[in-house]
Design a protein around this motif. Structure first.
Motif, PDB file in Angstrom:
ATOM      1  N   ARG A 150      51.641  43.270  51.257  1.00 36.84           N
ATOM      2  CA  ARG A 150      51.680  42.342  50.131  1.00 36.84           C
ATOM      3  C   ARG A 150      50.617  42.623  49.068  1.00 36.84           C
ATOM      4  O   ARG A 150      50.487  41.883  48.114  1.00 36.84           O
ATOM      5  CB  ARG A 150      51.599  40.890  50.620  1.00 36.84           C
ATOM      6  CG  ARG A 150      50.358  40.539  51.390  1.00 36.84           C
ATOM      7  CD  ARG A 150      50.490  39.072  51.813  1.00 36.84           C
ATOM      8  NE  ARG A 150      50.380  38.187  50.653  1.00 36.84           N
ATOM      9  CZ  ARG A 150      49.253  37.590  50.273  1.00 36.84           C
ATOM     10  NH1 ARG A 150      48.154  37.780  50.945  1.00 36.84           N
ATOM     11  NH2 ARG A 150      49.235  36.789  49.237  1.00 36.84           N
ATOM     12  N   HIS A 205      50.004  44.225  45.935  1.00 36.88           N
ATOM     13  CA  HIS A 205      50.930  44.775  44.950  1.00 36.88           C
ATOM     14  C   HIS A 205      50.419  46.115  44.397  1.00 36.88           C
ATOM     15  O   HIS A 205      49.216  46.313  44.253  1.00 36.88           O
ATOM     16  CB  HIS A 205      51.106  43.773  43.816  1.00 36.88           C
ATOM     17  CG  HIS A 205      52.274  44.078  42.928  1.00 36.88           C
ATOM     18  ND1 HIS A 205      52.198  44.973  41.898  1.00 36.88           N
ATOM     19  CD2 HIS A 205      53.545  43.616  42.936  1.00 36.88           C
ATOM     20  CE1 HIS A 205      53.374  45.035  41.299  1.00 36.88           C
ATOM     21  NE2 HIS A 205      54.216  44.217  41.910  1.00 36.88           N
ATOM     22  N   ASP A 256      47.875  46.087  41.703  1.00 35.13           N
ATOM     23  CA  ASP A 256      46.507  45.780  42.119  1.00 35.13           C
ATOM     24  C   ASP A 256      45.859  47.018  42.750  1.00 35.13           C
ATOM     25  O   ASP A 256      44.671  47.265  42.561  1.00 35.13           O
ATOM     26  CB  ASP A 256      46.505  44.593  43.079  1.00 35.13           C
ATOM     27  CG  ASP A 256      47.018  43.322  42.394  1.00 35.13           C
ATOM     28  OD1 ASP A 256      46.662  43.121  41.227  1.00 35.13           O
ATOM     29  OD2 ASP A 256      47.781  42.575  43.014  1.00 35.13           O
ATOM     30  N   ARG A 274      39.452  38.709  52.426  1.00 36.16           N
ATOM     31  CA  ARG A 274      39.579  37.335  51.996  1.00 36.16           C
ATOM     32  C   ARG A 274      40.463  36.513  52.913  1.00 36.16           C
ATOM     33  O   ARG A 274      40.653  35.339  52.693  1.00 36.16           O
ATOM     34  CB  ARG A 274      40.134  37.285  50.583  1.00 36.16           C
ATOM     35  CG  ARG A 274      39.299  38.077  49.603  1.00 36.16           C
ATOM     36  CD  ARG A 274      39.824  37.916  48.214  1.00 36.16           C
ATOM     37  NE  ARG A 274      40.048  36.506  47.914  1.00 36.16           N
ATOM     38  CZ  ARG A 274      39.123  35.673  47.489  1.00 36.16           C
ATOM     39  NH1 ARG A 274      37.899  36.098  47.320  1.00 36.16           N
ATOM     40  NH2 ARG A 274      39.421  34.422  47.226  1.00 36.16           N
ATOM     41  N   LEU A 290      41.180  35.433  42.627  1.00 36.47           N
ATOM     42  CA  LEU A 290      41.630  35.751  43.983  1.00 36.47           C
ATOM     43  C   LEU A 290      41.939  34.475  44.772  1.00 36.47           C
ATOM     44  O   LEU A 290      42.860  34.454  45.583  1.00 36.47           O
ATOM     45  CB  LEU A 290      40.568  36.591  44.696  1.00 36.47           C
ATOM     46  CG  LEU A 290      40.472  38.031  44.184  1.00 36.47           C
ATOM     47  CD1 LEU A 290      39.184  38.682  44.652  1.00 36.47           C
ATOM     48  CD2 LEU A 290      41.663  38.854  44.630  1.00 36.47           C
ATOM     49  N   ASP A 291      41.179  33.405  44.490  1.00 35.57           N
ATOM     50  CA  ASP A 291      41.465  32.138  45.166  1.00 35.57           C
ATOM     51  C   ASP A 291      42.869  31.641  44.823  1.00 35.57           C
ATOM     52  O   ASP A 291      43.611  31.189  45.696  1.00 35.57           O
ATOM     53  CB  ASP A 291      40.438  31.067  44.764  1.00 35.57           C
ATOM     54  CG  ASP A 291      39.086  31.308  45.415  1.00 35.57           C
ATOM     55  OD1 ASP A 291      39.052  32.077  46.400  1.00 35.57           O
ATOM     56  OD2 ASP A 291      38.090  30.751  44.941  1.00 35.57           O
ATOM     57  N   TYR A 304      45.322  33.474  43.894  1.00 36.17           N
ATOM     58  CA  TYR A 304      46.276  34.422  44.480  1.00 36.17           C
ATOM     59  C   TYR A 304      46.470  34.141  45.971  1.00 36.17           C
ATOM     60  O   TYR A 304      47.598  34.088  46.471  1.00 36.17           O
ATOM     61  CB  TYR A 304      45.747  35.838  44.262  1.00 36.17           C
ATOM     62  CG  TYR A 304      46.593  36.946  44.838  1.00 36.17           C
ATOM     63  CD1 TYR A 304      47.938  37.099  44.481  1.00 36.17           C
ATOM     64  CD2 TYR A 304      46.039  37.872  45.735  1.00 36.17           C
ATOM     65  CE1 TYR A 304      48.697  38.127  44.992  1.00 36.17           C
ATOM     66  CE2 TYR A 304      46.802  38.907  46.238  1.00 36.17           C
ATOM     67  CZ  TYR A 304      48.126  39.034  45.869  1.00 36.17           C
ATOM     68  OH  TYR A 304      48.880  40.064  46.376  1.00 36.17           O
ATOM     69  N   GLU A 305      45.357  33.912  46.665  1.00 37.65           N
ATOM     70  CA  GLU A 305      45.423  33.721  48.112  1.00 37.65           C
ATOM     71  C   GLU A 305      45.944  32.326  48.481  1.00 37.65           C
ATOM     72  O   GLU A 305      46.631  32.161  49.472  1.00 37.65           O
ATOM     73  CB  GLU A 305      44.012  33.879  48.725  1.00 37.65           C
ATOM     74  CG  GLU A 305      43.459  35.284  48.624  1.00 37.65           C
ATOM     75  CD  GLU A 305      44.195  36.243  49.531  1.00 37.65           C
ATOM     76  OE1 GLU A 305      44.738  35.802  50.562  1.00 37.65           O
ATOM     77  OE2 GLU A 305      44.232  37.436  49.206  1.00 37.65           O
ATOM     78  N   CYS A 331      52.198  41.089  41.411  1.00 40.52           N
ATOM     79  CA  CYS A 331      50.796  41.458  41.534  1.00 40.52           C
ATOM     80  C   CYS A 331      49.907  40.221  41.504  1.00 40.52           C
ATOM     81  O   CYS A 331      50.334  39.116  41.176  1.00 40.52           O
ATOM     82  CB  CYS A 331      50.404  42.418  40.429  1.00 40.52           C
ATOM     83  SG  CYS A 331      50.377  41.661  38.805  1.00 40.52           S
ATOM     84  N   CYS A 332      48.674  40.446  41.833  1.00 43.79           N
ATOM     85  CA  CYS A 332      47.654  39.404  41.847  1.00 43.79           C
ATOM     86  C   CYS A 332      47.585  38.674  40.506  1.00 43.79           C
ATOM     87  O   CYS A 332      47.477  37.442  40.456  1.00 43.79           O
ATOM     88  CB  CYS A 332      46.327  40.080  42.177  1.00 43.79           C
ATOM     89  SG  CYS A 332      44.918  39.002  42.232  1.00 43.79           S
ATOM     90  N   ILE A 333      47.675  39.427  39.410  1.00 45.32           N
ATOM     91  CA  ILE A 333      47.522  38.819  38.083  1.00 45.32           C
ATOM     92  C   ILE A 333      48.667  37.841  37.797  1.00 45.32           C
ATOM     93  O   ILE A 333      48.444  36.701  37.394  1.00 45.32           O
ATOM     94  CB  ILE A 333      47.495  39.911  36.978  1.00 45.32           C
ATOM     95  CG1 ILE A 333      46.489  41.011  37.298  1.00 45.32           C
ATOM     96  CG2 ILE A 333      47.237  39.288  35.608  1.00 45.32           C
ATOM     97  CD1 ILE A 333      45.081  40.574  37.463  1.00 45.32           C
TER      98      ILE A 333
END
Lengths: 418, 143
Positions: free
Chosen positions: A350, A352, A355, A417, B14-15, B17-18, B66-68
């Motif tokens: 997961r 991506h 990233d 994380r 990131l928070d 995202y997660e 993606c994360c973004i």
């Protein structure tokens, strides 16, 4: 018994000084590792210098002028055509048509040969691993003519499923459009097997050589391809120039595609007669200096030697496979290293691909994330995007080590994380 | 290595995202839209419950990418949950980039602006007969 052929080992460090951009530092002081060669390569000073010289000393439009510069420019442009002919072992120079790229070359065939030969119900056989450039022109042809598209599937190992080929060929497709090397999987397709089988079933074969011509020896005549296309910018030449090679009788039978200057023999107010090959397919002012630059790139490639380039990339790929396979959670798309060219596409669950590419960029490593213009192939493997590292003659083992370290760091970064 | 303000993968991003805000389905969905970034395959769907007064009673997103794109979706949903349609209309692309915070290159701005685009379209995309309207499943071949 003959001794095994020892391939000359290529030392990339001997060539890197020729490529000014490779010494660039990014994000402050991070050395660049350029691993995006399947998208476009970099060019050596020799090519850049040939372009500068063409503009500074010889430039004029080609073919029609009588003055000195027109003669010089024409000689350089036609000299480049001969270099292309020699590179791909085309029988005659008239079979080398300059286009604006591989995509333009495929569209030329689809519009010219396709529109005048295909009818409702005729088949075009593609493969599941084609670049969109070797899919969409055939979709558009099907829309215009009512032709139907079928495809050779890809196995889980990333190879063409040739067990299905006979059944597909019994439908008697008019054309098989196949890539020599997949731009995602890196798979080197067995053209020596596919082309005779397609011909036996009455089909013509178009080979997309965009990922093969820059990296391995190509013999268009021996492989018996009906059409072969490739691009200049993927082999150290400029963008804006590509090549269509075709069998002579085919090219002669095909109507011109684009109309305009250069492609005519005579024009009256209400009609025209076309020029002979290759000019029949080169309407308008051609990509003069890009073609000259491509000629200089071919000189450079010949000096290095395509066998050595191929072997070097094979070794880099082997090492990349080893390093990435050691990282838990990394999956490489495509076959074993000995069945592929210097292209390594991978994904990490997961995390991506964008990233991954962003993290790698911060370490100076240029890879490409996305579907690489092969959406059906990514759908086949049920991934939305992959990260792709692709090599060329100037890439080093140190760069491959850096890739491995950076991918491991990327995994650690996103994993810590959870 | 780059300085902190340049770093895209900041902790709060990131928070999101997660642990995204309101990822899922909206139970009383009245408006819905989904779209994707054709260049990279990021996919975002927004489901809204808009009442007669033009208030966004609930906002949910779902997606893949993606994360973004996913963190930006979460931030946007968090910001507009309980706000009004009028406030969504006033919220510009630049506002979205400011909300995201980290400096993005033009290519990655597209990832960040995808959820913004989807939300702007969703407020004009009422759901009919209990079946979400939206753009359909982009992975399916258009009929």
């Amino acid at each position: 018994m003959t001794a095994p052929v020892r391939l000359r080992t290529l030392d990339p460090h001997a060539y890197r000084p020729d490529f000014p951009i490779l010494s660039k530092r990014v994000h402050g002081d991070v050395p660049l590792a350029y691993l995006d060669n399947a998208a476009s390569t970099q060019r050596p000073r020799q090519v850049i210098q040939a372009i500068v010289e063409a503009y500074e000393e010889h430039y004029a439009n080609v073919h029609r002028g009588i003055h000195t510069l027109a003669e010089e420019s024409t000689a350089l442009f036609e000299g480049a055509r001969e270099k292309v002919r020699s590179l791909i072992h085309a029988p005659t120079v008239e079979q080398v048509i300059f286009t604006h790229g591989a995509t333009a070359a495929i569209n030329l065939v689809a519009r010219s040969w396709g529109d005048s030969n295909l009818h409702e119900g005729d088949g075009v056989l593609v493969t599941e691993m084609e670049h969109h450039a070797n899919l969409v022109p055939w979709h558009q042809l099907a829309e215009r003519t009512g032709a139907k598209i079928q495809f050779i599937p890809v196995t889980d190992d990333g190879l063409l499923d040739l067990d299905k080929l006979d059944a597909l060929l019994t439908e008697r497709p008019r054309l098989v459009a196949v890539t020599a090397v997949s731009n995602v999987l890196g798979t080197i397709n067995p053209l020596a097997e596919i082309i005779p089988r397609a011909h036996a079933a009455g089909a013509l074969v178009l080979v997309d050589g965009a990922q093969s011509v820059p990296h391995q020896v190509t013999d268009a005549a021996a492989m018996d391809a009906d059409f072969l296309v490739f691009s200049g910018h993927k082999m150290m030449g400029p963008s804006g120039v590509g090549v269509l090679y075709g069998k002579r009788e085919l090219l002669e039978s095909m109507p011109p595609f684009l109309g305009g200057g250069s492609m005519i023999r005579r024009v009256w107010i209400d009609s025209f007669t076309p020029a002979d090959l290759p000019y029949k397919f080169e309407a308008g002012t051609p990509p003069i200096v890009p073609a000259i630059g491509l000629g200089a790139a071919i000189d450079y490639l010949n000096d290095v030697g395509l066998e050595a380039v191929h072997e070097h990339e094979r070794r880099l790929t082997q090492r990349a496979h080893e390093l990435l396979s050691e990282i838990d959670g990394v999956r490489i798309l495509g076959p074993r290293p000995d069945q592929k060219a210097g292209i390594v596409s991978f994904w990490m669950g997961r995390i991506h691909a964008h990233d991954i590419a962003q993290r790698l960029d911060r370490r100076g490593i240029a890879v490409r994330p996305g579907h690489h213009c092969a959406m059906p192939l990514h759908k086949r493997f049920d991934v939305s995007a992959t990260a792709r590292a692709s090599f060329y003659l100037y890439n080093t083992f140190e760069e491959v080590e850096r890739l491995g370290e950076a991918v491991a760091e990327c995994k650690h970064f996103f994993q810590r994380r959870r | 290595m780059p300085s902190n303000e340049e770093e895209i993968y900041q902790e709060h991003i990131l928070d999101h995202y997660e642990d995204p805000y309101h990822r899922g389905r909206c139970e009383h969905c009245t408006h819905c839209h989904e779209d994707e970034n054709p260049l990279c395959g990021d996919h975002v769907r927004m489901e809204l419950h808009i009442n007669d007064g033009g208030n966004l009673r609930e906002v949910y997103f779902d997606g893949d990418g993606c994360c973004i794109s996913q963190a930006a979706s979460s931030m946007l949903v968090e910001k507009f949950d309980g706000k009004t349609v009028e406030e969504v209309k006033q919220f510009s692309a630049d506002d979205m980039l400011r909300l995201f915070g980290a400096k993005l290159t033009p290519n990655r701005q597209k990832c960040c602006l995808l959820p913004w685009r989807v939300l702007q379209a969703a407020i004009y995309s009422p759901v009919h007969r209990g079946r979400p309207a939206g753009a359909g499943d982009p992975s399916k071949k258009p009929s």
